[in-house]
Enzyme design. Structure first.
Site: not given
Ligand code: NAP
Ligand code: HSE
Length: 436
Positions: A208, A305, A132, A204, A17
């Protein structure tokens, strides 16, 4: 406070993200600047490992593993938290608010468990916290609940709010794909949480739903109030039987307010094929809300995504930045009226719904009568029965039953009694059936 300089953004996280947010900010700076009245500039990103290769290269902003570099920087106005997890994200968010930063977060776990307190803290400190992206990816749903639907008394909320599981269930239903393979694809596409247990076990979705129900019903609802079941027990044959019966299988998040009180739950459900919810496929999410004034409204769109989520995050960032530039912004309403005590949620035991049961039974005369007798003792009546020869060598058959509406507590007692019948070899699955 109006600013005549760039608005500084500090990113906490540069994963799926965070990278989507950074790429969008770098790709359309002039469009965003025009809508805000000042340019947005990323001052840096907090990551665990600054030495790791990044999708974005070369990076036009510094990486750090020291949160204070962003949380206390005088040129950071808005902290965007896209790290995930409860800790240390919660502490960083509090730190940011106390340092006078506005906060935008995609973190459903933190907002579901601590949102009420964080929002109150932000209000007290005169800064904004927006979330959001925490529910429904790119679907605007928090804003409508906080603003556009406020005149309604909402009576129910039914939603598909986990993209990973909806993607998995769609591929299992349409292509007969194995659960593990579908999950791996969802991970490769960036939909899944860092620990996909949260997705597949319904955690999850429960986070939500707690956020949505808090806003819809104006009372704090926490994840502990939301019983949840995941999708790991579903097998390809459940999808085949469901189809034969006229249903799709979806992981539903449901919250209802009626004369008996407020309830919330997450579990797989058979959903009639003709409904909108049954047609929500892949990483799409949908939230169906019933209000006394609006009737039923359904919000539909990509629920996970990088880009859809970046859309929600940047919408929040633009709104905060516009306020910083002197454009008027309505204050976000508090999670509930402070003087109103929190409502106690009803448990599952008195839920009345229909059920689908798939069982392996001895292939012998009188089996169905014994099963019907047990269900009858709990005042549960059969609506349909499908029986197929599953394993002639083992002399077992597979039986699929749907019931008329029955009370959950009675169904649980019936299941216990059924499991003790010698003719019942295994209760393979029990799935609740949603009405249209
Ligand atoms: P991700 O790909 O695992 O990325 C997490 C990032 O945070 C990485 O850059 C990681 O660093 C950094 N990080 C994690 N823990 C840390 C710590 N303790 N100290 C410093 N940096 C840290 O996760 P993501 O999928 O982007 O999701 C991020 C958030 O968005 C979550 O809350 C998730 O629920 C939410 N979200 C995700 C989506 C989706 O589609 N993926 C959609 C809506 C909401 P490194 O890169 O060095 O590992
Ligand atoms: N892991 C979550 C999902 C990301 O699959 O819906 C979006 O919040």
């Amino acid at each position: 406070m109006a600013v005549d300089r760039a608005i500084g953004v500090g990113l906490l996280g540069l994963g799926v993200v965070g990278t989507g947010v950074a790429q969008t900010l770098l790709r359309k700076p002039s469009v965003l600047a025009e809508r805000i009245g000042a340019p947005l500039v990323i001052r840096g990103a907090l990551v665990r490992d600054p030495a790791k290769a990044r999708a974005l290269s070369p990076l036009p902003f510094p990486l750090t593993s020291d949160p204070a570099r962003l949380l206390e920087a005088s040129d950071v106005d808005i902290v965007v938290e896209v790290m995930g997890g409860e800790h240390p994200a919660l502490e960083y968010l509090e730190h940011a608010l106390r340092a006078g930063k506005h906060v935008v977060t995609a973190n459903k776990e933190v907002m579901a468990k601590h949102g009420h307190r964080l929002r109150a803290l932000a209000q007290q400190l005169g800064v904004q916290i927006r979330f959001e992206a925490s529910v429904g990816g790119g679907i605007p749903i928090i804003g409508p609940l906080q603003r556009d639907l406020l005149a309604n008394d909402i009576t129910s909320l039914r939603a598909i709010i986990n993209g990973t599981t909806n993607y998995i269930l769609t591929r299992m239903a349409n292509e007969g794909l194995d659960f593990a393979v579908a999950l791996r694809h969802a991970q490769e596409l960036g939909y899944a949480e860092p620990d996909p247990t949260n997705d597949v076990e319904g955690i999850d979705a429960a986070y939500k739903l707690a956020i949505l129900a808090s806003l819809a019903f104006h009372t704090p609802v926490t994840p502990a109030d939301v019983p949840h079941e995941g999708v790991t027990r579903l097998r390809t044959k459940d999808f085949q039987y469901a189809k034969e019966l006229g249903y799709a299988i979806k992981l539903l998040a449901i919250s209802v307010k009626d004369d008996a009180g407020l309830s919330a739950r997450v579990h797989p459900a058979l959903v009639p094929q003709e409904t909108l919810l049954a047609k929500v496929d892949g990483a799409y999410n949908a939230v169906e809300i019933k209000g006394d004034l609006t009737g039923t409204v359904t919000f539909h769109g990509l629920g996970a995504g990088a880009q859809p989520t970046a859309s929600a995050i940047l919408g929040d960032v633009v709104n905060v930045a516009r306020a910083l530039c002197g454009h008027a912004q309505p204050a976000a309403p508090p999670l509930s009226t402070p003087s109103k005590p929190a409502v106690r949620l009803r448990g599952l035991a008195d839920l009345v719904t229909r059920y689908y049961l798939r069982m392996s039974v001895g292939d012998q005369a009188g089996v169905l009568a014994q099963i019907a007798n047990v269900l009858g003792q709990q005042q549960i009546s059969l609506a349909s029965v499908i029986q197929k020869d599953a394993d002639p060598a083992a002399k077992t058959a597979e039986i699929v039953i749907t019931t008329h509406p029955a009370q959950e507590a009675r169904m649980q007692r019936a299941l216990e009694m059924l499991s003790k019948l010698p003719v019942v070899k295994e209760i393979n699955n029990v799935i609740r059936v949603e009405p249209v």
